[in-house]
Structure formats: structure tokens, C-alpha cells
Design a protein around this motif. Structure first.
Motif, PDB file in Angstrom:
ATOM      1  N   ALA A  61      13.544 -32.930  30.584  1.00 45.37           N
ATOM      2  CA  ALA A  61      12.267 -32.994  29.866  1.00 45.37           C
ATOM      3  C   ALA A  61      12.245 -32.188  28.566  1.00 45.37           C
ATOM      4  N   PRO A  62      12.644 -30.908  28.556  1.00 42.81           N
ATOM      5  CA  PRO A  62      12.597 -30.168  27.283  1.00 42.81           C
ATOM      6  C   PRO A  62      13.549 -30.724  26.231  1.00 42.81           C
ATOM      7  N   VAL A  63      14.700 -31.235  26.671  1.00 44.58           N
ATOM      8  CA  VAL A  63      15.657 -31.803  25.720  1.00 44.58           C
ATOM      9  C   VAL A  63      15.082 -33.076  25.106  1.00 44.58           C
ATOM     10  N   GLY A  64      14.520 -33.931  25.954  1.00 45.60           N
ATOM     11  CA  GLY A  64      13.909 -35.153  25.447  1.00 45.60           C
ATOM     12  C   GLY A  64      12.737 -34.872  24.528  1.00 45.60           C
ATOM     13  N   ALA A  65      11.938 -33.867  24.874  1.00 37.84           N
ATOM     14  CA  ALA A  65      10.812 -33.498  24.014  1.00 37.84           C
ATOM     15  C   ALA A  65      11.301 -33.004  22.655  1.00 37.84           C
ATOM     16  N   THR A  66      12.410 -32.269  22.651  1.00 37.08           N
ATOM     17  CA  THR A  66      12.975 -31.776  21.390  1.00 37.08           C
ATOM     18  C   THR A  66      13.453 -32.931  20.519  1.00 37.08           C
ATOM     19  N   PHE A  67      14.146 -33.889  21.125  1.00 32.18           N
ATOM     20  CA  PHE A  67      14.594 -35.058  20.368  1.00 32.18           C
ATOM     21  C   PHE A  67      13.404 -35.837  19.806  1.00 32.18           C
ATOM     22  N   THR A  68      12.368 -35.987  20.612  1.00 30.13           N
ATOM     23  CA  THR A  68      11.192 -36.737  20.164  1.00 30.13           C
ATOM     24  C   THR A  68      10.480 -36.017  19.027  1.00 30.13           C
ATOM     25  N   ALA A  69      10.339 -34.698  19.150  1.00 26.69           N
ATOM     26  CA  ALA A  69       9.722 -33.922  18.072  1.00 26.69           C
ATOM     27  C   ALA A  69      10.560 -34.006  16.801  1.00 26.69           C
TER      28      ALA A  69
END
Length: 263
Positions: A93-101
């Protein structure tokens, strides 16, 4: 597959693979950045602004990829109750959120010189923003309960419901009239982008994928080791209390249980 999902097997396997994963990712990143910043041509319309694409597009792909992976892990956690699947979902989740941001930030940096504005409520941009909110909602939800199992179930349910947004992000440029350009790589009839630009784009995508798996493995290994330490601490605390209280039966049971678990 279940054998490889055992924590002990996972730790051993990923420990052997990690140096190779890091080396390959570093090589891909260096080559990709060189081609993106120096080796690729300047776009005749966008100029050097086109170089943002080599970060923006792979980040967008990874944002979607990570969410699908998180949802699949959530489904496996709900169905098979496997703790490793839940740990993988939480780690993703945090990795995906970082990519999305990163996608939204680089998109804004590209949009200002191209569209004359940092942000528009475009279908692609809005659905990507919703994806970021889904990530943040998942992270908040799994940590909102004192009982980790309840948090995992709630987070997995949210992740599965949110999967509907993934095809919306992908096909938004086809379903609605948007400012965002249509797909130029994953499209019917093959990529429309020039090979001199496609090569660094794909290399950077593989580099981002390697980065994701490295962070995922590190986070999962950290969580597994922390759980092992907590289990050992609790076991030692039980032994100390049993010895202090003279509870020989409880102490003998705990020692026998630990011996049986080690076989």
C-alpha cells in the motif's frame, strides 16, 4: 505455491535473491535514466518537457499494478487466512501510494507547460486521484483497529471494492472526452510511440518494477522478523513469570511447546 508462502521459506528465498534484484534494478535505473535524459530525442512539440514522461508513465503503470497486487493479496488473506498475504498487502500500500502520488505530481509538472494549468478535473486525473485516496484509505483502515485481524479484513474489503477504479483509470481516455492523451503503448495495433522513446520508457518501467519488489521484500522481511522477535519476547516473558511463580507445569508446557515448534 503454498510451500513458498511459508515465512521461513520466504525469508530464505528472498535473502538469496535480494542482491541480484538490487543489482539488476540499479543497472536498469542507470541505463534508463541515461537514455531518458540524454539518449532519447527531444519531442518536436513538447521539447525537453517530454522527458517527464519517462517518470510519469512508469509511475502510473506501477500505481495500477500495485493496487491490483494489493487487492489480490487482500483476497487471499480473506479466503485462505494466510498471514503472509496480509503482510504483502500492507507492505504494498505505501509503495503504491507513492507511485500514484508521483504520477500526479509529474503529471502536473507536465500539464502546466502543455495545458497551461497545473490541474483540471479531467477523467484520467480525477480517477488517478481517487486511486490515491483508496491507497490512503486502506492504510488508515488497517491501522484503525486494535485487533489487527479486523483491520486486515476491513482493508481487504476496501481494496477489493476499489478494484473497480482500475479499469476506469485505464480506459477513461477512451470512454470520456479528456485533455489527457490516449494510450500510446498498450493499445490495439501496437505502440504509436517512436522506438527511440519506447525503449527508455520500458526500461524505466522495469526499473520501477524492480524497485517495488525490493521495497516489498524488505518490508515483508522486516515485519516477519519483528513478529518473530515479539513471539520470542512473549515466550521469554512467560518463562520468567512461570519460574517466578514456581509454576513448574506451565514452564514445562511452554518449553515442550517451543521444542515441538522447532522440530
Amino acid at each position: 505455491m503454498h510451500r513458498f508462502a511459508k515465512p521461513s521459506v520466504f525469508l530464505k528465498l528472498t535473502g538469496a535473491m535480494m542482491p541480484w534484484m538490487v543489482a539488476l534494478t540499479v543497472i536498469l535505473t542507470v541505463v534508463g535514466l541515461y537514455l531518458a535524459l540524454i539518449g532519447s530525442p527531444v519531442d518536436y512539440q513538447q521539447g525537453n518537457t517530454v522527458r517527464i514522461m519517462y517518470i510519469h508513465v512508469p509511475a502510473a503503470w506501477m500505481g495500477l499494478f500495485c493496487y491490483v497486487g494489493m487487492a489480490l493479496c487482500g483476497a487471499m488473506s480473506l479466503i485462505w487466512k494466510h498471514p503472509l498475504a496480509d503482510i504483502c498487502a500492507r507492505a504494498t500500500a505505501p509503495v503504491g501510494a507513492t507511485f500514484t502520488a508521483l504520477t500526479l505530481i509529474t503529471g502536473s509538472l507536465w500539464g502546466e507547460p502543455m495545458w497551461g494549468t497545473w490541474w483540471v478535473w479531467d477523467a484520467r486525473l480525477t480517477s488517478m486521484l481517487i486511486l490515491l485516496f483508496l491507497y490512503l484509505g486502506y492504510i488508515a483502515l488497517v491501522n484503525a483497529f486494535d485487533d489487527p485481524e479486523r483491520g486486515s479484513k476491513a482493508g481487504s474489503a476496501l481494496a477489493l471494492v476499489g478494484v473497480v477504479n482500475v479499469p476506469i483509470v485505464k480506459f477513461s481516455v477512451d470512454w470520456w472526452n479528456t485533455l489527457h492523451q490516449p494510450a500510446s503503448v498498450a493499445r490495439m495495433g501496437g505502440p504509436s510511440i517512436d522506438p527511440s522513446m519506447l525503449a527508455p520508457l520500458l526500461i524505466m518501467a522495469f526499473a520501477f518494477t524492480g524497485y517495488y519488489f525490493i521495497i516489498l521484500v524488505l518490508r515483508v522481511r522486516l515485519e516477519l522478523n519483528q513478529r518473530r522477535i515479539r513471539a520470542l519476547q512473549l515466550s521469554g516473558l512467560f518463562d520468567e513469570r512461570a519460574a517466578a511463580n514456581g509454576d513448574d507445569d506451565a514452564l514445562a508446557y511452554d518449553q515442550g511447546h517451543n521444542a515441538g515448534a522447532g522440530k
